[in-house]
Design a protein around this motif. Structure first.
Motif: not given
Length: 151
Positions: A39-43, A124-127
């Motif tokens: 998975s692309k981080p920003v997407q 927040r955890l995902f970020e």
């Protein structure tokens, strides 16, 4: 209809609990690196934030409905004043139904609030997950550059 909505809220809460545990479990770096490549981080962050926004809007509407139901039940309870020793069976039955409605509304408020809070925690955890992965990749690149300069 209301039962279906609150069953969905409970299902979302269970999914969020599993997601929170999955994001908190210390995974090996190789596994996290492969997830980052998939998975692309920003997407991925945008997709999660968009999904959580829609869930949040739905939960806020459900929460508002529960507040209204609780206020309505409280008003009905206040108008139904009787002596419990001399009350008829019908009055006791009505009072019991009002208390049940109020209890369900309060329970639904707790469910919705827990789901909303967990949504923010997951976001927040995902970020943090993606930031940590990016920093590890950057650290590996800096180590490679330092080794090339030292040779």
């Amino acid at each position: 209809m209301a039962t279906v909505v609150w069953s969905l809220v409970f299902a979302i809460l269970c999914i969020e609990l599993v997601a929170t545990v999955a994001l908190c479990v210390p995974l090996p770096w190789g596994f996290r690196k492969s997830l980052l490549k998939i998975s692309k981080p920003v997407q991925a962050i945008n997709a999660v934030q968009t999904g959580l926004l829609f869930v949040l809007i739905g939960l806020c509407l459900a929460l508002f409905s529960s507040f209204q139901t609780m206020k309505y039940a409280q008003d009905r309870e206040d108008t139904l004043k009787f002596n419990r020793d001399t009350a008829s069976v019908v009055q006791v039955w009505e009072y019991s139904k009002i208390r049940q409605e109020k209890f369900r509304a309060e329970r639904n408020i707790y469910l919705a609030m827990m789901t909303i809070v967990l949504g923010f925690v997951i976001r927040r955890l995902f970020e943090l997950f993606h930031n940590e992965a990016n920093l590890r990749i950057e650290l590996a690149q800096l180590k490679e550059q330092a080794q090339k300069k030292s040779q």
